[in-house]
Design an enzyme around this catalytic site. Structure first.
Site, short mmCIF file in Angstrom:
data_model
loop_
_atom_site.label_atom_id
_atom_site.label_comp_id
_atom_site.label_asym_id
_atom_site.label_seq_id
_atom_site.Cartn_x
_atom_site.Cartn_y
_atom_site.Cartn_z
N GLU A 90 -9.73 -2.30 4.88
CA GLU A 90 -10.64 -1.06 6.92
C GLU A 90 -11.91 -2.46 7.00
O GLU A 90 -12.36 -3.20 5.29
CB GLU A 90 -10.57 -0.01 6.74
CG GLU A 90 -8.88 0.90 6.02
CD GLU A 90 -8.62 1.13 7.67
OE1 GLU A 90 -9.28 0.19 8.26
OE2 GLU A 90 -7.86 2.21 7.93
N ASN B 87 -6.96 -2.41 14.28
CA ASN B 87 -8.88 -2.25 13.91
C ASN B 87 -8.53 -4.14 12.97
O ASN B 87 -9.99 -3.82 12.74
CB ASN B 87 -8.85 -1.88 13.19
CG ASN B 87 -8.70 -1.28 12.49
OD1 ASN B 87 -7.43 -2.21 11.65
ND2 ASN B 87 -9.16 -0.02 10.96
N ASP C 226 1.07 -1.32 0.11
CA ASP C 226 0.25 0.26 0.25
C ASP C 226 0.79 1.22 -0.01
O ASP C 226 2.06 1.22 0.12
CB ASP C 226 -0.82 -0.09 1.63
CG ASP C 226 -0.81 -0.54 2.64
OD1 ASP C 226 1.35 -0.18 2.30
OD2 ASP C 226 -1.17 -1.24 3.16
N HIS D 57 -7.21 -4.57 10.17
CA HIS D 57 -6.70 -4.67 9.08
C HIS D 57 -5.83 -5.21 8.36
O HIS D 57 -4.79 -5.45 9.33
CB HIS D 57 -6.58 -2.93 8.48
CG HIS D 57 -5.88 -2.50 8.53
ND1 HIS D 57 -5.77 -0.93 9.63
CD2 HIS D 57 -4.17 -2.49 8.47
CE1 HIS D 57 -4.99 -0.28 9.24
NE2 HIS D 57 -3.51 -1.61 9.11
C1 GLP Z 1 -0.06 -0.21 8.92
C2 GLP Z 1 -0.15 -1.33 6.95
C3 GLP Z 1 -0.01 -2.27 7.67
C4 GLP Z 1 1.31 -2.89 8.74
C5 GLP Z 1 -0.10 -2.60 9.68
C6 GLP Z 1 0.42 -2.66 11.22
O1 GLP Z 1 -1.34 0.51 8.69
N1 GLP Z 1 -0.97 -0.13 5.81
O2 GLP Z 1 0.32 -2.93 6.52
O3 GLP Z 1 0.96 -4.83 8.89
O4 GLP Z 1 -0.86 -1.12 9.86
O5 GLP Z 1 1.46 -1.34 11.13
P1 GLP Z 1 2.58 -1.72 12.90
O6 GLP Z 1 3.58 -3.20 12.17
O7 GLP Z 1 3.00 -0.49 13.22
O8 GLP Z 1 1.98 -2.40 14.13
#
Ligand code: GLP
Length: 259
Positions: free
Chosen positions: A157, A150, A81, A152
Site C-alpha cells: 500500500e 490506489n 498475498d 498498490h
Molecule cells: C488485490 C490484490 C492485488 C490485485 C489487486 C487488483 O487487492 N491484492 O494483488 O492485483 O487488488 O484487484 P482487481 O483485479 O480485482 O482489480
C-alpha cells in the site's frame, strides 16, 4: 496487437489488446510457456485474473493427458498475498480463490499452490517463513501482477518504497473498499491486515507480467508507467525492472497516448 508506443516511451514492453478476453488469452499463453520451462510462478488474485485463469484452465485441460500431467505435476507457484485472520477454506481467502480457479479444476497437489498462511499464530513470523520458502525455491521466474486502484501491487500500500520486504501490514480504506465485493459488499468485513510479498521480492523476480484491464484503471496505469517512480504509487517501481511486460486492454490504455 501491439499498439503504437506513446511518447514519452514507456518502460518495459506494452501490449494493448482489444478487450479483457484478448488480454487473458495472451497472458494464459505466457503462463503455459513458463510452466513448460519449469518456471516458479508468482501468482496474483483479483477480478483481473479470473479471465486469465479461465483461459489458462482451458488451454491446459485441452492438452492430451500425457502432455498435461507432467506439466501440472511440476507446477510450483507462490501467491503474492493473503488476508490475516482468514483460514484457507474461508470463501474470502485468496487460498480459496486459488483452489477454486486453478487447484480444483486442474487437480493440482496442495503443495503446488503456495500462499502465506492467514491464520498463522504470528503473522510477522509467517511473513518471514514465506519469504524464506520462496528463497529456498530459487525465487520467482515469472511474476504475474494486477494493479490496485490506489497503485498498490500485491498488497504493498502507498506509501511504499522499492525495497519493502515480505511482511504483515495494514490495508488502506481504499483497498478494503475495492475488495469489498468478496465480502458481501461490506468494506468493514474485509480483514484489516494482510501478508504480502514486498516490492523487494516482486522486483527480484526474473520477469514481470503486469495485467491491467478496464477504464477504471486507466489513470492509475498512466501514473504507474509514465510518471517518475514514487512511494505514492508503489506499482511505479516496476518501471525499474529490466524485464517488465505490460498487457492491457484498450480501455485501460486510454490515458497512455498523448491527446
Ligand atoms: C488485490 C490484490 C492485488 C490485485 C489487486 C487488483 O487487492 N491484492 O494483488 O492485483 O487488488 O484487484 P482487481 O483485479 O480485482 O482489480
Amino acid at each position: 496487437m501491439i499498439s503504437a508506443l506513446p511518447s514519452p516511451p514507456l518502460p518495459g514492453h506494452l501490449l494493448v489488446e482489444a478487450d479483457a478476453a484478448a488480454v487473458a488469452a495472451v497472458v494464459a499463453q505466457r503462463l503455459e510457456q513458463a510452466l513448460r520451462r519449469g518456471a516458479v510462478l508468482g501468482l496474483a488474485t483479483g477480478r483481473t485474473m479470473e479471465p486469465v485463469y479461465a483461459a489458462l484452465r482451458s488451454r491446459l485441460l485441452a492438452l492430451p493427458p500425457a502432455e498435461r500431467e507432467p506439466l501440472l505435476a511440476g507446477w510450483r507457484s507462490f501467491n503474492l498475498d493473503e488476508y490475516v485472520g482468514l483460514a484457507a477454506d474461508h470463501p474470502g481467502a485468496f487460498a480459496a480463490f486459488m483452489r477454486q480457479q486453478l487447484g480444483a479444476p486442474l487437480a493440482l497437489a496442495a503443495q503446488c499452490l503456495q500462499l502465506p498462511d492467514g491464520v498463522a499464530a504470528d503473522p510477522d513470523q509467517e511473513a518471514r517463513r514465506y519469504a524464506a520458502a520462496l528463497e529456498a525455491a530459487g525465487g520467482i521466474d515469472l511474476q504475474l501482477l494486477g494493479l490496485g486502484s490506489n497503485g498498490h501491487v500485491g498488497f504493498n500500500e502507498p506509501p511504499c518504497g522499492p525495497e519493502a520486504p515480505c511482511r504483515c501490514l495494514e490495508l488502506s480504506a481504499a483497498t478494503r473498499r475495492q475488495n469489498a465485493a468478496g465480502f458481501g459488499g461490506d468494506p468493514a468485513a474485509v480483514p484489516p491486515r494482510a501478508i504480502t510479498l514486498g516490492t523487494a521480492e516482486i522486483l527480484a523476480a526474473r520477469e514481470l507480467l503486469l495485467v491491467v484491464t478496464g477504464e477504471a484503471k486507466a489513470e492509475i496505469l498512466r501514473r504507474t508507467l509514465l510518471e517518475p517512480p514514487c512511494p505514492e504509487v508503489p506499482a511505479s517501481w516496476l518501471q525499474r525492472h529490466p524485464r517488465l511486460q505490460v498487457v492491457v486492454d484498450r480501455a485501460a490504455a486510454a490515458a497512455l497516448s498523448p491527446g
